[in-house]
Design a protein around this motif. Structure first.
Motif, PDB file in Angstrom:
ATOM      1  N   LEU A 185      34.277  42.525  37.949  1.00 51.16           N
ATOM      2  CA  LEU A 185      35.598  42.336  37.349  1.00 51.16           C
ATOM      3  C   LEU A 185      36.135  43.656  36.794  1.00 51.16           C
ATOM      4  CD1 LEU A 185      37.916  40.484  36.451  1.00 51.16           C
ATOM      5  CD2 LEU A 185      36.631  40.052  34.343  1.00 51.16           C
ATOM      6  N   ALA A 186      35.285  44.391  36.073  1.00 49.62           N
ATOM      7  CA  ALA A 186      35.720  45.670  35.508  1.00 49.62           C
ATOM      8  C   ALA A 186      36.136  46.634  36.619  1.00 49.62           C
ATOM      9  CB  ALA A 186      34.607  46.274  34.658  1.00 49.62           C
ATOM     10  N   TYR A 187      35.327  46.700  37.677  1.00 49.09           N
ATOM     11  CA  TYR A 187      35.624  47.604  38.794  1.00 49.09           C
ATOM     12  C   TYR A 187      36.933  47.209  39.487  1.00 49.09           C
ATOM     13  CZ  TYR A 187      35.046  50.203  43.157  1.00 49.09           C
ATOM     14  OH  TYR A 187      35.243  51.039  44.231  1.00 49.09           O
ATOM     15  N   VAL A 188      37.091  45.898  39.763  1.00 50.75           N
ATOM     16  CA  VAL A 188      38.283  45.424  40.473  1.00 50.75           C
ATOM     17  C   VAL A 188      39.530  45.553  39.598  1.00 50.75           C
ATOM     18  CG1 VAL A 188      39.382  43.368  41.474  1.00 50.75           C
ATOM     19  CG2 VAL A 188      37.008  43.903  42.028  1.00 50.75           C
ATOM     20  N   MET A 189      39.410  45.257  38.301  1.00 47.97           N
ATOM     21  CA  MET A 189      40.566  45.405  37.407  1.00 47.97           C
ATOM     22  C   MET A 189      41.026  46.858  37.363  1.00 47.97           C
ATOM     23  SD  MET A 189      41.771  42.600  36.102  1.00 47.97           S
ATOM     24  CE  MET A 189      42.730  43.342  34.782  1.00 47.97           C
ATOM     25  N   LYS A 190      40.095  47.768  37.285  1.00 42.96           N
ATOM     26  CA  LYS A 190      40.440  49.202  37.282  1.00 42.96           C
ATOM     27  C   LYS A 190      41.098  49.584  38.610  1.00 42.96           C
ATOM     28  CE  LYS A 190      38.319  53.813  37.033  1.00 42.96           C
ATOM     29  NZ  LYS A 190      39.292  54.393  36.093  1.00 42.96           N
ATOM     30  N   THR A 191      40.526  49.104  39.721  1.00 47.95           N
ATOM     31  CA  THR A 191      41.068  49.415  41.045  1.00 47.95           C
ATOM     32  C   THR A 191      42.482  48.873  41.214  1.00 47.95           C
ATOM     33  OG1 THR A 191      38.847  49.415  42.040  1.00 47.95           O
ATOM     34  CG2 THR A 191      40.728  49.082  43.530  1.00 47.95           C
ATOM     35  N   LEU A 192      42.696  47.600  40.870  1.00 44.98           N
ATOM     36  CA  LEU A 192      44.011  46.976  41.038  1.00 44.98           C
ATOM     37  C   LEU A 192      45.041  47.555  40.075  1.00 44.98           C
ATOM     38  CD1 LEU A 192      43.021  43.223  41.548  1.00 44.98           C
ATOM     39  CD2 LEU A 192      43.433  44.978  43.288  1.00 44.98           C
ATOM     40  N   ASN A 193      44.604  47.872  38.873  1.00 41.71           N
ATOM     41  CA  ASN A 193      45.514  48.459  37.886  1.00 41.71           C
ATOM     42  C   ASN A 193      46.077  49.781  38.393  1.00 41.71           C
ATOM     43  OD1 ASN A 193      46.795  48.550  35.287  1.00 41.71           O
ATOM     44  ND2 ASN A 193      45.211  49.966  34.573  1.00 41.71           N
ATOM     45  N   GLU A 194      45.231  50.555  39.064  1.00 46.55           N
ATOM     46  CA  GLU A 194      45.672  51.842  39.606  1.00 46.55           C
ATOM     47  C   GLU A 194      46.446  51.668  40.915  1.00 46.55           C
ATOM     48  OE1 GLU A 194      41.979  53.895  39.907  1.00 46.55           O
ATOM     49  OE2 GLU A 194      41.826  54.297  37.748  1.00 46.55           O
ATOM     50  N   ARG A 195      45.994  50.736  41.747  1.00 46.29           N
ATOM     51  CA  ARG A 195      46.631  50.563  43.068  1.00 46.29           C
ATOM     52  C   ARG A 195      48.027  49.963  42.945  1.00 46.29           C
ATOM     53  NH1 ARG A 195      43.192  46.936  46.880  1.00 46.29           N
ATOM     54  NH2 ARG A 195      41.883  48.807  46.847  1.00 46.29           N
ATOM     55  N   TYR A 196      48.179  48.957  42.096  1.00 48.91           N
ATOM     56  CA  TYR A 196      49.454  48.243  42.002  1.00 48.91           C
ATOM     57  C   TYR A 196      50.244  48.592  40.738  1.00 48.91           C
ATOM     58  CZ  TYR A 196      47.474  45.460  45.787  1.00 48.91           C
ATOM     59  OH  TYR A 196      46.927  45.052  46.982  1.00 48.91           O
ATOM     60  N   ASN A 197      49.765  49.578  40.001  1.00 50.74           N
ATOM     61  CA  ASN A 197      50.483  50.054  38.826  1.00 50.74           C
ATOM     62  C   ASN A 197      50.800  48.912  37.853  1.00 50.74           C
ATOM     63  OD1 ASN A 197      51.668  52.033  37.204  1.00 50.74           O
ATOM     64  ND2 ASN A 197      53.687  51.773  38.145  1.00 50.74           N
ATOM     65  N   TYR A 198      49.786  48.158  37.469  1.00 48.48           N
ATOM     66  CA  TYR A 198      49.968  47.089  36.489  1.00 48.48           C
ATOM     67  C   TYR A 198      50.428  47.637  35.137  1.00 48.48           C
ATOM     68  CZ  TYR A 198      47.209  43.846  39.460  1.00 48.48           C
ATOM     69  OH  TYR A 198      46.743  43.045  40.467  1.00 48.48           O
ATOM     70  N   GLY A 199      50.017  48.854  34.831  1.00 47.94           N
ATOM     71  CA  GLY A 199      50.379  49.431  33.544  1.00 47.94           C
ATOM     72  C   GLY A 199      49.554  48.892  32.392  1.00 47.94           C
ATOM     73  N   LEU A 200      48.285  48.547  32.652  1.00 48.20           N
ATOM     74  CA  LEU A 200      47.420  47.976  31.627  1.00 48.20           C
ATOM     75  C   LEU A 200      46.552  49.048  30.993  1.00 48.20           C
ATOM     76  CD1 LEU A 200      46.122  44.837  33.593  1.00 48.20           C
ATOM     77  CD2 LEU A 200      48.190  45.025  32.174  1.00 48.20           C
TER      78      LEU A 200
END
Length: 355
Positions: free
Chosen positions: A67-82
């Motif tokens: 979860l930590a790895y995927v959240m970091k990946t998606l946050n950077e890929r899709y610019n969640y801004g988290l």
């Protein structure tokens, strides 16, 4: 026989069969579809807003590490801004949690996220080792589950985050549906499949892996070579959930879609209005200030039972009457600090401070 081509890209060699769909695909396509499905779960449920501070419940196990790895990946890929944090709870289980927390500390360095660790001993004055020594292994998971939920909220409050995400996966949620059916827990059955929950005085909590199969999470961790702790809790073999898990695995072996089917069935449950009317209204614990459906929250009741030496008799709703019959709480017994949300930010260790 010629190697099977990936069912998605048609170019690379298929090296795995997805437990969820049965597709034979290559490693890179598996990474892409797994991450995309989690992204779709997040966006369709509108879990986050740009600027949210999000704490990832980190145990060091496969689910929270992925979860930590995927959240970091998606946050950077899709610019969640988290703004992402790791939040770990130390239950005080020698030979299990102390080792898994070492994995979390390595994850902190690997993913460059601040880490906050809150212990049961710090919050309740008891470790799970001490609880089990007092009550045995029959109901220890009840104590741990109640204590852990409140500890997560208190840790998140200290971090001043907007949201907690946990690694609960599709298997976990399907097991919970089965457990609530088997024990007739109407109140929990009505909300156990919700992807996001929030009490009036608590922080939002969600499950981005709601539709992710446990086997696929394991495969993702394996092929990504992620650093995680794989030992099960030493106190969990006798847990009631184990019976639901065994039953679910048998169903999955016969029909892989059973996991998602059970979740969808749980989502379709609706409580009748006359049943809703019998449910207790949420209020605030008079002792610690945490949310509760009674004058005292479950954590305060369990802790008082431990402090009075009556822990084995405080599991049911009739427990309060037994404690009241003993008399008022003596001044020298430990209680839980009052809950305030949000609390002032605390000093947390960043990866740079660890080096």
């Amino acid at each position: 026989m010629a190697p099977t081509s990936c069912a998605l890209c048609q170019n690379a060699k298929a090296i795995l069969k997805r437990p969820k769909t049965g597709q034979q695909i290559c490693k890179e396509c598996f990474f892409f579809v797994f991450e995309t499905e989690v992204h779709n779960t997040i966006t369709q449920a509108h879990l986050f807003e740009p600027g949210d501070r999000v704490a990832i419940g980190a145990s060091g196990g496969k689910d929270s590490t992925v979860l930590a790895y995927v959240m970091k990946t998606l946050n950077e890929r899709y610019n969640y801004g988290l703004e992402l944090f790791l939040l770990s709870i130390d239950e005080g289980i020698t030979g299990y949690r102390d080792d898994s927390l070492e994995t979390v500390k390595r994850n902190q360095q690997q993913y460059n996220m601040p880490l906050k660790i809150l212990s049961y001993e710090e919050l309740y004055g008891w470790t799970m080792d001490a609880v089990v020594a007092e009550i045995g292994k029959k109901n220890n998971c009840t104590f741990c589950g109640v204590f852990r939920r409140q500890a997560l909220d208190r840790g998140a409050s200290a971090l001043q985050v907007d949201h907690i995400v946990t690694g609960h996966n599709a298997d976990d949620i399907a097991e919970t549906v089965l457990m609530n059916i088997m024990r007739g827990d109407i109140a929990r059955l009505g909300r156990c499949t919700q992807i996001c929950t929030r009490g009036e005085d608590t922080i939002r909590r969600s499950k981005p892996f709601k539709y992710a199969y446990e086997k696929e999470i394991v495969m993702y961790a394996y092929f990504k070579k992620l650093d995680y702790f794989s030992t099960e809790c030493i106190y969990s073999p006798d847990a009631y959930r184990g019976h639901a898990r065994t039953f679910l695995k048998d169903l999955e072996a016969a029909r892989p879609s059973a996991i998602i089917d059970i979740i969808h069935s749980g989502e379709a449950f609706e409580l009748r209005e006359d049943v809703k009317a019998t449910q207790k209204q949420q209020q605030t614990c008079k002792r610690c200030g945490y949310m509760s459906s009674n004058d005292l929250c479950k954590a305060c009741t369990l802790l008082e039972g431990l402090e009075r030496g009556m822990a084995s008799s405080v599991i049911t709703d009739r427990a309060r009457k037994k404690l009241d019959a003993v008399g008022p709480l003596p001044d020298n017994l430990r209680t839980i600090p009052h809950f305030r949300s949000p609390q002032p930010a605390v000093s947390i260790q960043s990866p740079s401070q660890q080096s």
